[in-house]
Enzyme design. Structure first.
Site, mmCIF file in Angstrom:
data_model
loop_
_atom_site.group_PDB
_atom_site.id
_atom_site.type_symbol
_atom_site.label_atom_id
_atom_site.label_comp_id
_atom_site.label_asym_id
_atom_site.label_seq_id
_atom_site.Cartn_x
_atom_site.Cartn_y
_atom_site.Cartn_z
ATOM 1 N N VAL A 1 -6.205 19.954 -4.221
ATOM 2 C CA VAL A 1 -6.060 20.405 -2.837
ATOM 3 C C VAL A 1 -6.076 21.924 -2.737
ATOM 4 C CG1 VAL A 1 -4.476 20.464 -0.866
ATOM 5 C CG2 VAL A 1 -4.829 18.327 -2.117
ATOM 6 N N VAL B 1 0.836 -1.208 0.000
ATOM 7 C CA VAL B 1 0.000 0.000 0.000
ATOM 8 C C VAL B 1 0.865 1.250 0.000
ATOM 9 C CG1 VAL B 1 -1.761 1.310 1.242
ATOM 10 C CG2 VAL B 1 -1.886 -1.188 1.177
ATOM 11 N N VAL C 1 -11.284 -0.360 6.333
ATOM 12 C CA VAL C 1 -12.460 -1.229 6.412
ATOM 13 C C VAL C 1 -12.635 -2.128 5.196
ATOM 14 C CG1 VAL C 1 -14.964 -1.305 6.681
ATOM 15 C CG2 VAL C 1 -13.635 0.405 7.911
ATOM 16 N N GLY D 1 -10.765 -1.635 1.808
ATOM 17 C CA GLY D 1 -9.912 -1.274 0.690
ATOM 18 C C GLY D 1 -10.435 -0.072 -0.067
ATOM 19 N N LYS E 1 -12.781 -5.091 11.438
ATOM 20 C CA LYS E 1 -13.568 -4.250 10.537
ATOM 21 C C LYS E 1 -15.009 -4.129 11.024
ATOM 22 C CE LYS E 1 -10.682 -5.478 6.588
ATOM 23 N NZ LYS E 1 -10.550 -6.263 5.337
#
Length: 434
Positions: A33, A14, A130, A132, A203
């Site tokens: 942003v 990840v 929770v 992906g 989860k």
């Protein structure tokens, strides 16, 4: 414009994807942003390990404390309880907002993180913890904030769903299905956290906390894994028009005196083919939500893997960065309801019970009498004689109507004591509508 400094803790499947996306999509992310995002460093155990193309090795460091000291935003993807908890708390104390994918820490000690975020005026986001890439946290906590969630029913672990799917579709036994999941990278060398339900239970605790505005910890979740699921269980489910799934089930309950509570559990169950979750195949995840006003909602997608999970992490990072640019904060913990968590014995469910019984008159009546004595009623009965059985045995499968789990468990114990019952071959809960 002065960039916002981003510290990345962890560079596994990840973290490496997050780092690459921050680098390759820098210009586009800055537009979203309102200020550039500058990746100032990546905490790793060994800086000498090659992390693949698109990641500058000069960013690697082993000094997490120094890196987070000057960060505006911290992304934590190292997992586990410590040192993740200490690093997150230190980052918040230094004024940094935090994005994490750490389900174990959130389920174990989420309130501490929420309190630290509120105390220091920063954000805590955790969509990736929770399911992906599947958006669940924000829909429950924000989109459904004006509604009343009654139930969350989900497949939240891709490894176990893959294993059970292969047992059903390809006829593999449990061990072979796990081996195939490992070969494809869906399961770790030690698959305990997945197959014993620990991952799904963490989860479930997070989902229940969000859905019912109540603090639910990992210890509050009733947990059963899939290691006991057999080919016979899968075949029996197929015979009754169902499939076996490992489900995370979070429900708002109402006691006889009208008081509300919450039940949270993870266990294998037979799901009727007519239910949407029955069609979730391979390593995919899906969560079915029932709310009073919105009705039934289903979220489906890839629940694990570096690329899908990095999508959720980046989404949270953009939100936290926008809040910082705008001088605002996202929603914090909502635990005002403080509902009691009910025990598994109080949960209302149905049982599928497979018995090995004598093949003679009066057996069914004896079985039905024992079941009725526990205040449980029978929905269906299926009997099949064993071929060429010299001992005159037959298989008797009983599916009950809904009753408390305590009453159903007592029923199974009483059936095992019957003289005409040679063995209780299998017991599994049945979830979902008929």
């Amino acid at each position: 414009m002065e960039p916002l400094k981003v510290a990345l803790l962890g560079c596994g499947s990840v973290g490496s994807e997050v780092a690459r996306l921050l680098t390759t999509q820098a210009a586009e992310l800055a537009q979203r942003v309102g200020r550039p995002l500058e990746l100032t460093g990546i905490v790793v155990r060994d800086p000498r390990v090659d992390r693949g193309p698109g990641i500058d090795p000069a960013l690697f460091t082993t000094d997490a404390t120094a890196l987070i000291k000057d960060a505006d935003l911290v992304v934590e993807v190292i997992g586990g309880i410590e040192p993740a908890r200490t690093l997150i708390l230190d980052a918040m104390a230094g004024g940094a907002s935090v994005v994490t994918a750490n389900k174990a820490l959130l389920a174990e000690d989420g309130p501490t993180l929420y309190e630290a975020a509120a105390r220091n005026g920063v954000d805590l986001y955790y969509e990736a913890a929770v399911a992906g890439a599947i958006p669940l946290v924000r829909p429950i906590s924000e989109s459904l904030a004006g509604d009343r969630v009654r139930r969350v029913l989900g497949i939240v672990n891709g490894t176990t769903n893959f294993v059970l799917d292969k047992m059903d579709a390809a006829g593999l036994d449990f061990a072979d299905a796990v081996a195939q999941a490992q070969a494809l990278g869906y399961a770790e060398a030690d698959p305990t956290a997945d197959v014993e339900g620990f991952d799904a239970a963490a989860k479930a605790a997070i989902l229940a906390s969000l859905a019912f505005h109540t603090r639910v910890r990992l210890d509050d979740v009733h947990r059963e894994g899939i290691t006991g699921v057999t080919a016979a269980d899968v075949a029996s489910a197929r015979a009754m028009g169902a499939v076996v799934k490992l489900l995370a089930i979070c429900e708002r309950t109402v006691a006889a005196d009208g008081s509300e509570g919450v039940s949270v559990r993870v266990h294998p169950a037979m799901v009727p083919l007519a239910h949407p979750l029955a069609g979730v195949r391979e390593a995919f995840n899906a969560v079915f939500i029932e709310a009073e006003a919105a009705g039934e909602l289903m979220f489906y997608g890839r629940g694990a893997g570096g690329r899908p999970t990095s999508s959720a992490v980046l989404g949270d990072l953009i939100t936290a960065a926008r809040n910082r640019v705008n001088g605002s904060r996202g929603p914090g913990e909502s635990a005002y309801a403080d509902l009691p968590v009910r025990s598994m014995g109080e949960v209302v469910t149905r049982y599928h019970i497979s018995l090995d019984v004598d093949d003679k008159p009066g057996v069914l009546a004896a079985v039905a009498k024992v079941i009725a004595a526990q205040g449980v009623s029978i929905e269906t009965v299926r009997q099949q004689r064993f071929p060429d059985d010299a001992e005159h045995r037959t298989s008797l499968v009983v599916v009950t109507h809904s009753a408390t789990d305590a009453a159903l468990a007592a029923t199974v114990s009483a059936l095992a004591e019957l003289d005409v019952v040679a063995a209780v071959v299998g017991v599994m809960r049945v979830e979902g509508e008929n």
